[in-house]
Design an enzyme around this catalytic site. Structure first.
Site, PDB file in Angstrom:
ATOM      1  N   ARG A   1      39.037  34.511  39.285  1.00  0.00           N
ATOM      2  CA  ARG A   1      39.394  34.413  37.794  1.00  0.00           C
ATOM      3  C   ARG A   1      39.506  35.663  37.435  1.00  0.00           C
ATOM      4  O   ARG A   1      39.032  36.767  37.977  1.00  0.00           O
ATOM      5  CB  ARG A   1      37.937  34.113  37.170  1.00  0.00           C
ATOM      6  CG  ARG A   1      37.666  32.295  37.220  1.00  0.00           C
ATOM      7  CD  ARG A   1      38.743  31.640  36.354  1.00  0.00           C
ATOM      8  NE  ARG A   1      38.410  30.105  36.118  1.00  0.00           N
ATOM      9  CZ  ARG A   1      39.176  29.450  37.264  1.00  0.00           C
ATOM     10  NH1 ARG A   1      39.948  29.740  37.930  1.00  0.00           N
ATOM     11  NH2 ARG A   1      38.769  27.939  37.116  1.00  0.00           N
TER      12      ARG A   1
ATOM     13  N   HIS B   1      48.687  32.170  37.638  1.00  0.00           N
ATOM     14  CA  HIS B   1      47.597  31.369  38.021  1.00  0.00           C
ATOM     15  C   HIS B   1      47.970  30.154  38.741  1.00  0.00           C
ATOM     16  O   HIS B   1      47.768  29.120  38.170  1.00  0.00           O
ATOM     17  CB  HIS B   1      46.894  31.101  36.691  1.00  0.00           C
ATOM     18  CG  HIS B   1      45.608  30.714  36.900  1.00  0.00           C
ATOM     19  ND1 HIS B   1      44.361  30.682  35.951  1.00  0.00           N
ATOM     20  CD2 HIS B   1      44.739  29.730  37.877  1.00  0.00           C
ATOM     21  CE1 HIS B   1      43.323  30.047  36.463  1.00  0.00           C
ATOM     22  NE2 HIS B   1      43.496  29.636  37.523  1.00  0.00           N
TER      23      HIS B   1
HETATM   24  N1  LIG Z   1      43.602  30.901  41.182  1.00  0.00           N
HETATM   25  C1  LIG Z   1      43.475  29.477  41.382  1.00  0.00           C
HETATM   26  O1  LIG Z   1      44.561  28.805  41.341  1.00  0.00           O
HETATM   27  C2  LIG Z   1      41.916  28.759  41.520  1.00  0.00           C
HETATM   28  C3  LIG Z   1      42.012  27.574  41.944  1.00  0.00           C
HETATM   29  C4  LIG Z   1      40.711  26.927  42.197  1.00  0.00           C
HETATM   30  C5  LIG Z   1      39.688  27.527  41.883  1.00  0.00           C
HETATM   31  N2  LIG Z   1      39.674  28.894  41.728  1.00  0.00           N
HETATM   32  C6  LIG Z   1      38.596  29.759  41.577  1.00  0.00           C
HETATM   33  O2  LIG Z   1      37.759  29.898  42.762  1.00  0.00           O
HETATM   34  C7  LIG Z   1      36.267  29.710  42.631  1.00  0.00           C
HETATM   35  C8  LIG Z   1      35.382  29.369  43.815  1.00  0.00           C
HETATM   36  O3  LIG Z   1      35.883  27.863  43.971  1.00  0.00           O
HETATM   37  P1  LIG Z   1      34.980  27.095  45.069  1.00  0.00           P
HETATM   38  O4  LIG Z   1      35.347  25.503  45.055  1.00  0.00           O
HETATM   39  O5  LIG Z   1      35.137  27.993  46.435  1.00  0.00           O
HETATM   40  O6  LIG Z   1      33.552  27.373  44.565  1.00  0.00           O
HETATM   41  P2  LIG Z   1      32.065  27.090  45.247  1.00  0.00           P
HETATM   42  O7  LIG Z   1      32.233  26.021  46.357  1.00  0.00           O
HETATM   43  O8  LIG Z   1      31.194  26.615  44.153  1.00  0.00           O
HETATM   44  O9  LIG Z   1      31.501  28.305  46.129  1.00  0.00           O
HETATM   45  C9  LIG Z   1      31.425  29.287  45.429  1.00  0.00           C
HETATM   46  C10 LIG Z   1      30.732  30.512  46.539  1.00  0.00           C
HETATM   47  O10 LIG Z   1      30.587  31.420  45.716  1.00  0.00           O
HETATM   48  C11 LIG Z   1      29.296  32.153  46.093  1.00  0.00           C
HETATM   49  N3  LIG Z   1      28.560  32.792  44.792  1.00  0.00           N
HETATM   50  C12 LIG Z   1      28.291  32.275  43.751  1.00  0.00           C
HETATM   51  N4  LIG Z   1      27.525  33.303  42.915  1.00  0.00           N
HETATM   52  C13 LIG Z   1      27.545  34.386  43.680  1.00  0.00           C
HETATM   53  C14 LIG Z   1      26.989  35.476  43.771  1.00  0.00           C
HETATM   54  N5  LIG Z   1      26.253  35.795  42.492  1.00  0.00           N
HETATM   55  N6  LIG Z   1      26.592  36.329  44.653  1.00  0.00           N
HETATM   56  C15 LIG Z   1      27.300  35.850  45.999  1.00  0.00           C
HETATM   57  N7  LIG Z   1      27.841  34.844  46.088  1.00  0.00           N
HETATM   58  C16 LIG Z   1      27.846  34.136  45.030  1.00  0.00           C
HETATM   59  C17 LIG Z   1      28.730  31.041  46.350  1.00  0.00           C
HETATM   60  O11 LIG Z   1      27.591  31.138  47.369  1.00  0.00           O
HETATM   61  P3  LIG Z   1      26.429  29.992  47.895  1.00  0.00           P
HETATM   62  O12 LIG Z   1      27.136  29.529  49.087  1.00  0.00           O
HETATM   63  O13 LIG Z   1      25.134  31.103  48.166  1.00  0.00           O
HETATM   64  O14 LIG Z   1      25.848  29.322  46.666  1.00  0.00           O
HETATM   65  C18 LIG Z   1      29.672  30.268  47.281  1.00  0.00           C
HETATM   66  O15 LIG Z   1      29.646  30.570  48.560  1.00  0.00           O
HETATM   67  C19 LIG Z   1      36.385  28.903  41.287  1.00  0.00           C
HETATM   68  O16 LIG Z   1      35.125  28.883  40.550  1.00  0.00           O
HETATM   69  C20 LIG Z   1      37.559  29.086  40.561  1.00  0.00           C
HETATM   70  O17 LIG Z   1      37.332  30.267  39.421  1.00  0.00           O
HETATM   71  C21 LIG Z   1      40.998  29.599  41.501  1.00  0.00           C
END
Ligand SMILES: NC(=O)c1ccc[n+]([C@@H]2O[C@H](COP(=O)([O-])OP(=O)(O)OC[C@H]3O[C@@H](n4cnc5c(N)ncnc54)[C@H](OP(=O)(O)O)[C@@H]3O)[C@@H](O)[C@H]2O)c1
Length: 310
Positions: free
Chosen positions: A225, A273
Protein backbone atom coordinates in the site's frame (compact mmCIF):
# COMPACT_ATOMS: atom_id res chain seq x y z
CA UNK A 1 -32.81 -15.59 -2.47
CA UNK A 2 -29.85 -13.77 -0.80
CA UNK A 3 -29.34 -10.17 -1.83
CA UNK A 4 -25.88 -8.60 -2.24
CA UNK A 5 -25.16 -4.90 -2.31
CA UNK A 6 -22.42 -4.28 -4.88
CA UNK A 7 -20.51 -1.15 -3.86
CA UNK A 8 -17.18 -1.64 -5.64
CA UNK A 9 -15.82 1.45 -7.36
CA UNK A 10 -13.19 1.87 -10.11
CA UNK A 11 -13.90 -1.66 -11.38
CA UNK A 12 -15.79 -3.08 -14.37
CA UNK A 13 -19.22 -3.43 -12.74
CA UNK A 14 -20.74 -5.33 -15.68
CA UNK A 15 -17.92 -7.89 -15.66
CA UNK A 16 -18.36 -8.39 -11.91
CA UNK A 17 -22.13 -8.71 -12.16
CA UNK A 18 -21.75 -11.32 -14.89
CA UNK A 19 -19.12 -13.24 -12.92
CA UNK A 20 -21.17 -13.21 -9.71
CA UNK A 21 -24.28 -14.33 -11.60
CA UNK A 22 -22.31 -17.16 -13.23
CA UNK A 23 -20.92 -18.23 -9.86
CA UNK A 24 -24.33 -18.23 -8.17
CA UNK A 25 -27.42 -17.55 -10.32
CA UNK A 26 -29.44 -17.50 -7.08
CA UNK A 27 -27.67 -14.40 -5.75
CA UNK A 28 -29.46 -11.11 -6.40
CA UNK A 29 -27.05 -8.23 -7.04
CA UNK A 30 -28.05 -4.63 -6.37
CA UNK A 31 -25.56 -2.04 -7.55
CA UNK A 32 -25.16 0.97 -5.27
CA UNK A 33 -26.96 3.44 -5.15
CA UNK A 34 -29.96 1.48 -6.57
CA UNK A 35 -30.29 -0.74 -3.52
CA UNK A 36 -34.08 -1.02 -3.31
CA UNK A 37 -35.38 -1.85 0.17
CA UNK A 38 -32.31 -1.60 2.49
CA UNK A 39 -33.86 -4.22 4.80
CA UNK A 40 -33.48 -6.84 2.04
CA UNK A 41 -29.69 -6.54 1.78
CA UNK A 42 -27.95 -9.60 3.27
CA UNK A 43 -24.34 -9.10 2.15
CA UNK A 44 -22.23 -6.20 0.91
CA UNK A 45 -19.29 -6.38 -1.50
CA UNK A 46 -17.11 -3.27 -1.34
CA UNK A 47 -14.01 -1.67 -2.83
CA UNK A 48 -12.91 1.96 -2.64
CA UNK A 49 -16.46 2.78 -1.64
CA UNK A 50 -17.45 6.23 -0.43
CA UNK A 51 -17.86 6.35 3.33
CA UNK A 52 -21.38 5.66 4.52
CA UNK A 53 -22.53 3.08 1.94
CA UNK A 54 -23.07 0.52 4.70
CA UNK A 55 -25.28 2.84 6.75
CA UNK A 56 -28.91 1.87 7.32
CA UNK A 57 -28.76 -1.82 6.28
CA UNK A 58 -30.53 -3.45 9.27
CA UNK A 59 -30.18 -7.06 8.08
CA UNK A 60 -26.63 -6.97 6.75
CA UNK A 61 -24.85 -10.19 7.73
CA UNK A 62 -21.32 -9.81 6.38
CA UNK A 63 -19.13 -7.49 4.32
CA UNK A 64 -16.76 -8.78 1.63
CA UNK A 65 -13.73 -6.80 0.42
CA UNK A 66 -12.77 -7.07 -3.24
CA UNK A 67 -9.15 -6.62 -2.18
CA UNK A 68 -6.86 -8.61 0.09
CA UNK A 69 -6.19 -5.40 2.00
CA UNK A 70 -9.09 -4.05 4.06
CA UNK A 71 -7.85 -0.73 5.44
CA UNK A 72 -10.29 1.03 3.09
CA UNK A 73 -13.21 -0.74 4.77
CA UNK A 74 -11.95 -0.40 8.34
CA UNK A 75 -11.70 3.38 7.92
CA UNK A 76 -15.41 3.52 7.04
CA UNK A 77 -17.43 4.33 10.18
CA UNK A 78 -20.55 2.85 8.58
CA UNK A 79 -19.05 -0.65 8.96
CA UNK A 80 -21.00 -2.08 11.91
CA UNK A 81 -18.65 -3.23 14.66
CA UNK A 82 -20.32 -6.63 15.11
CA UNK A 83 -20.30 -7.72 11.45
CA UNK A 84 -17.73 -10.10 9.98
CA UNK A 85 -15.46 -8.46 7.42
CA UNK A 86 -14.10 -10.94 4.89
CA UNK A 87 -10.97 -10.20 2.85
CA UNK A 88 -10.02 -11.60 -0.53
CA UNK A 89 -7.87 -14.71 -0.46
CA UNK A 90 -7.64 -16.18 -3.95
CA UNK A 91 -4.90 -18.45 -5.32
CA UNK A 92 -4.91 -16.54 -8.63
CA UNK A 93 -4.27 -13.29 -6.74
CA UNK A 94 -1.39 -14.98 -4.98
CA UNK A 95 0.13 -16.30 -8.22
CA UNK A 96 -0.20 -12.85 -9.84
CA UNK A 97 1.70 -11.29 -6.96
CA UNK A 98 4.35 -14.01 -7.11
CA UNK A 99 4.83 -13.27 -10.83
CA UNK A 100 5.19 -9.57 -10.09
CA UNK A 101 7.68 -10.01 -7.25
CA UNK A 102 9.79 -12.53 -9.18
CA UNK A 103 9.77 -10.27 -12.26
CA UNK A 104 11.04 -7.23 -10.37
CA UNK A 105 13.54 -9.13 -8.22
CA UNK A 106 15.05 -10.73 -11.33
CA UNK A 107 15.06 -7.33 -13.04
CA UNK A 108 17.27 -5.89 -10.31
CA UNK A 109 19.26 -9.06 -9.72
CA UNK A 110 20.26 -9.24 -13.42
CA UNK A 111 21.28 -5.53 -13.60
CA UNK A 112 18.48 -4.63 -16.02
CA UNK A 113 18.36 -0.93 -15.06
CA UNK A 114 22.06 -0.62 -15.91
CA UNK A 115 21.79 -2.63 -19.15
CA UNK A 116 18.82 -0.52 -20.27
CA UNK A 117 20.85 2.63 -19.63
CA UNK A 118 23.84 1.13 -21.49
CA UNK A 119 21.59 0.39 -24.47
CA UNK A 120 20.46 4.02 -24.54
CA UNK A 121 24.17 4.98 -24.64
CA UNK A 122 25.08 2.34 -27.25
CA UNK A 123 27.44 0.80 -24.71
CA UNK A 124 28.46 -2.90 -24.87
CA UNK A 125 29.71 -3.65 -21.36
CA UNK A 126 29.09 -6.99 -19.61
CA UNK A 127 28.81 -6.69 -15.84
CA UNK A 128 29.86 -9.36 -13.37
CA UNK A 129 26.83 -11.33 -12.18
CA UNK A 130 26.19 -12.00 -8.50
CA UNK A 131 24.99 -15.55 -7.84
CA UNK A 132 21.36 -15.81 -6.70
CA UNK A 133 22.60 -17.58 -3.58
CA UNK A 134 24.59 -14.45 -2.71
CA UNK A 135 21.63 -12.09 -3.30
CA UNK A 136 19.60 -11.46 -0.17
CA UNK A 137 15.94 -10.77 -0.84
CA UNK A 138 13.87 -9.73 2.18
CA UNK A 139 10.08 -9.80 2.29
CA UNK A 140 8.10 -7.67 4.73
CA UNK A 141 5.02 -9.77 5.50
CA UNK A 142 4.87 -13.57 5.42
CA UNK A 143 1.15 -13.98 4.85
CA UNK A 144 -0.65 -15.30 1.78
CA UNK A 145 1.31 -13.11 -0.63
CA UNK A 146 4.61 -12.75 1.20
CA UNK A 147 5.08 -16.43 2.02
CA UNK A 148 4.24 -17.53 -1.54
CA UNK A 149 6.63 -14.95 -3.00
CA UNK A 150 9.36 -16.00 -0.59
CA UNK A 151 8.90 -19.66 -1.54
CA UNK A 152 9.06 -18.84 -5.25
CA UNK A 153 12.28 -16.89 -4.76
CA UNK A 154 13.89 -19.80 -2.93
CA UNK A 155 13.20 -21.79 -6.11
CA UNK A 156 15.65 -19.49 -7.94
CA UNK A 157 18.22 -20.07 -5.21
CA UNK A 158 18.02 -16.61 -3.64
CA UNK A 159 18.95 -16.11 -0.01
CA UNK A 160 15.43 -15.27 1.19
CA UNK A 161 14.59 -13.49 4.43
CA UNK A 162 11.10 -12.75 5.74
CA UNK A 163 9.57 -10.62 8.48
CA UNK A 164 6.25 -11.07 10.23
CA UNK A 165 4.50 -9.96 13.42
CA UNK A 166 4.58 -13.41 15.02
CA UNK A 167 7.50 -15.83 14.97
CA UNK A 168 7.57 -18.29 12.05
CA UNK A 169 9.58 -21.28 10.97
CA UNK A 170 9.43 -21.70 7.19
CA UNK A 171 11.78 -24.12 5.46
CA UNK A 172 14.39 -22.36 3.34
CA UNK A 173 13.54 -18.85 4.59
CA UNK A 174 15.40 -16.95 7.27
CA UNK A 175 12.53 -15.71 9.43
CA UNK A 176 12.51 -12.56 11.56
CA UNK A 177 9.72 -10.99 13.59
CA UNK A 178 8.94 -7.97 15.71
CA UNK A 179 10.71 -4.60 15.82
CA UNK A 180 14.15 -6.04 16.65
CA UNK A 181 13.80 -8.60 13.90
CA UNK A 182 13.02 -5.84 11.43
CA UNK A 183 16.27 -3.99 12.04
CA UNK A 184 18.30 -7.19 11.90
CA UNK A 185 16.69 -8.16 8.61
CA UNK A 186 16.94 -4.77 6.94
CA UNK A 187 20.70 -4.69 7.51
CA UNK A 188 20.95 -7.75 5.25
CA UNK A 189 18.46 -6.93 2.50
CA UNK A 190 19.88 -6.30 -0.96
CA UNK A 191 16.33 -6.24 -2.35
CA UNK A 192 13.43 -5.35 -0.01
CA UNK A 193 9.87 -6.31 -0.95
CA UNK A 194 6.91 -4.89 1.00
CA UNK A 195 3.85 -7.15 1.22
CA UNK A 196 2.43 -5.98 4.54
CA UNK A 197 -1.14 -5.00 5.30
CA UNK A 198 -1.61 -1.30 6.02
CA UNK A 199 -2.31 -0.94 9.75
CA UNK A 200 -1.51 1.58 12.48
CA UNK A 201 1.67 -0.44 13.12
CA UNK A 202 2.87 -0.60 9.51
CA UNK A 203 1.89 2.85 8.19
CA UNK A 204 5.05 4.72 7.18
CA UNK A 205 7.27 1.72 7.87
CA UNK A 206 9.33 2.45 4.74
CA UNK A 207 10.98 5.69 5.78
CA UNK A 208 14.36 7.42 5.86
CA UNK A 209 15.40 5.66 9.07
CA UNK A 210 14.40 2.12 8.14
CA UNK A 211 15.51 2.36 4.52
CA UNK A 212 18.88 3.74 5.67
CA UNK A 213 19.43 0.45 7.50
CA UNK A 214 19.59 -1.36 4.14
CA UNK A 215 23.03 -2.02 2.64
CA UNK A 216 24.05 0.83 0.34
CA UNK A 217 22.74 0.31 -3.18
CA UNK A 218 19.72 -1.78 -2.17
CA UNK A 219 16.48 -1.89 -4.15
CA UNK A 220 12.93 -1.40 -2.88
CA UNK A 221 9.78 -3.03 -4.28
CA UNK A 222 6.52 -1.80 -2.72
CA UNK A 223 3.53 -3.84 -3.85
CA UNK A 224 1.49 -3.44 -0.66
CA UNK A 225 0.00 0.00 0.00
CA UNK A 226 1.15 3.55 -0.67
CA UNK A 227 0.74 4.38 3.02
CA UNK A 228 3.68 2.11 3.89
CA UNK A 229 6.14 4.51 2.24
CA UNK A 230 6.94 8.00 3.47
CA UNK A 231 7.05 9.32 -0.08
CA UNK A 232 9.09 12.46 0.69
CA UNK A 233 11.92 10.27 2.02
CA UNK A 234 12.44 8.20 -1.12
CA UNK A 235 14.04 10.54 -3.64
CA UNK A 236 16.74 11.82 -1.24
CA UNK A 237 17.68 8.18 -0.50
CA UNK A 238 17.92 7.40 -4.22
CA UNK A 239 19.83 10.57 -5.08
CA UNK A 240 22.17 10.05 -2.13
CA UNK A 241 23.02 6.51 -3.27
CA UNK A 242 21.54 4.71 -0.25
CA UNK A 243 19.03 3.10 -2.59
CA UNK A 244 19.75 2.12 -6.20
CA UNK A 245 16.17 1.85 -7.42
CA UNK A 246 12.53 1.46 -6.46
CA UNK A 247 9.53 -0.23 -8.00
CA UNK A 248 6.28 1.27 -6.75
CA UNK A 249 2.89 -0.24 -7.54
CA UNK A 250 0.97 1.70 -4.89
CA UNK A 251 0.91 5.33 -3.80
CA UNK A 252 -0.45 7.60 -1.07
CA UNK A 253 -2.71 9.18 -3.69
CA UNK A 254 -3.98 7.05 -6.56
CA UNK A 255 -3.93 7.76 -9.44
CA UNK A 256 -0.48 9.24 -8.85
CA UNK A 257 -0.83 13.01 -9.44
CA UNK A 258 0.59 14.04 -12.83
CA UNK A 259 3.05 16.51 -11.25
CA UNK A 260 4.42 13.98 -8.72
CA UNK A 261 8.27 13.84 -8.84
CA UNK A 262 8.22 10.01 -8.91
CA UNK A 263 7.03 10.06 -12.54
CA UNK A 264 10.27 11.51 -13.88
CA UNK A 265 12.85 9.94 -11.57
CA UNK A 266 15.10 7.62 -13.57
CA UNK A 267 15.51 5.11 -10.69
CA UNK A 268 11.79 4.74 -10.00
CA UNK A 269 9.51 2.36 -11.87
CA UNK A 270 5.82 3.16 -11.54
CA UNK A 271 2.91 0.75 -11.96
CA UNK A 272 -0.76 1.72 -11.64
CA UNK A 273 -1.65 -0.60 -8.71
CA UNK A 274 -1.67 -3.69 -10.89
CA UNK A 275 0.78 -6.03 -9.16
CA UNK A 276 -2.06 -8.46 -8.43
CA UNK A 277 -5.54 -7.68 -9.66
CA UNK A 278 -8.58 -9.47 -8.25
CA UNK A 279 -10.05 -11.54 -11.09
CA UNK A 280 -13.86 -11.40 -11.27
CA UNK A 281 -14.21 -15.04 -12.37
CA UNK A 282 -12.18 -16.72 -9.67
CA UNK A 283 -13.01 -14.23 -6.92
CA UNK A 284 -16.76 -14.48 -7.53
CA UNK A 285 -16.63 -18.24 -7.04
CA UNK A 286 -14.75 -17.73 -3.77
CA UNK A 287 -17.24 -15.14 -2.47
CA UNK A 288 -20.35 -17.10 -3.42
CA UNK A 289 -18.92 -20.29 -1.90
CA UNK A 290 -18.31 -18.35 1.31
CA UNK A 291 -21.89 -17.02 1.27
CA UNK A 292 -23.14 -20.58 0.76
CA UNK A 293 -21.13 -21.65 3.81
CA UNK A 294 -22.65 -18.86 5.84
CA UNK A 295 -26.19 -19.69 4.74
CA UNK A 296 -25.77 -23.31 5.75
CA UNK A 297 -24.53 -22.37 9.20
CA UNK A 298 -20.83 -22.98 8.58
CA UNK A 299 -18.46 -20.22 9.56
CA UNK A 300 -17.18 -17.73 7.02
CA UNK A 301 -13.55 -18.15 6.03
CA UNK A 302 -10.94 -15.37 5.68
CA UNK A 303 -12.59 -13.15 8.27
CA UNK A 304 -10.44 -10.15 9.24
CA UNK A 305 -9.29 -9.82 12.84
CA UNK A 306 -10.42 -6.27 13.47
CA UNK A 307 -8.15 -5.87 16.49
CA UNK A 308 -5.09 -6.64 14.36
CA UNK A 309 -6.39 -4.71 11.36
CA UNK A 310 -5.77 -7.49 8.82
N1 LIG B 1 -0.55 -4.12 -5.11
C1 LIG B 1 -1.47 -5.04 -5.25
O1 LIG B 1 -1.94 -5.28 -6.37
C2 LIG B 1 -1.95 -5.80 -4.06
C3 LIG B 1 -2.79 -6.90 -4.26
C4 LIG B 1 -3.20 -7.63 -3.15
C5 LIG B 1 -2.78 -7.28 -1.88
N2 LIG B 1 -1.96 -6.21 -1.72
C6 LIG B 1 -1.49 -5.84 -0.36
O2 LIG B 1 -0.80 -6.95 0.20
C7 LIG B 1 -1.11 -7.01 1.59
C8 LIG B 1 -0.78 -8.38 2.15
O3 LIG B 1 -1.72 -9.33 1.72
P1 LIG B 1 -1.75 -10.82 2.31
O4 LIG B 1 -2.93 -11.50 1.74
O5 LIG B 1 -0.42 -11.46 2.14
O6 LIG B 1 -1.97 -10.51 3.87
P2 LIG B 1 -1.92 -11.53 5.09
O7 LIG B 1 -2.08 -12.93 4.61
O8 LIG B 1 -2.87 -11.00 6.10
O9 LIG B 1 -0.42 -11.41 5.64
C9 LIG B 1 0.04 -10.28 6.32
C10 LIG B 1 1.46 -10.53 6.80
O10 LIG B 1 1.96 -9.29 7.34
C11 LIG B 1 2.44 -9.54 8.65
N3 LIG B 1 2.26 -8.36 9.50
C12 LIG B 1 1.13 -7.68 9.76
N4 LIG B 1 1.35 -6.69 10.63
C13 LIG B 1 2.67 -6.77 10.94
C14 LIG B 1 3.51 -6.04 11.82
N5 LIG B 1 3.05 -5.01 12.56
N6 LIG B 1 4.81 -6.39 11.90
C15 LIG B 1 5.28 -7.43 11.18
N7 LIG B 1 4.53 -8.17 10.32
C16 LIG B 1 3.25 -7.83 10.22
C17 LIG B 1 1.63 -10.69 9.17
O11 LIG B 1 2.32 -11.29 10.25
P3 LIG B 1 1.72 -12.59 11.01
O12 LIG B 1 1.86 -13.72 9.99
O13 LIG B 1 2.61 -12.75 12.17
O14 LIG B 1 0.29 -12.31 11.33
C18 LIG B 1 1.51 -11.56 7.92
O15 LIG B 1 2.65 -12.36 7.77
C19 LIG B 1 -2.58 -6.64 1.62
O16 LIG B 1 -2.98 -6.19 2.89
C20 LIG B 1 -2.65 -5.52 0.60
O17 LIG B 1 -2.42 -4.28 1.21
C21 LIG B 1 -1.54 -5.46 -2.78
Amino acid sequence: MPVMLFACFHVDTQAWKAALAAADPGLEIRVWPDIGDPAEIDYAFVWKQPKGVLDGLPNLKAVFSLGAGVEHVLLDDSLPAHLPLVRMVDPTLVSSMVEFVVMRVLHYHRHMPTYEQQQREGLWKPLSQTLASDRRVAILGLGELGAASARALTGFGFDVLGWSRTAKDIAGIRCFHGPDGLEAMLAQADILVCLLPLTDQTRGILNRRTLSLLPAGAFLINAARGGHLVEDDLIPLLDGGRLAGATLDVFATEPLPTDHPFWTHSAITILPHTAALTHPGTASRIITANIARHRTGKGLVNVVDRAKGY
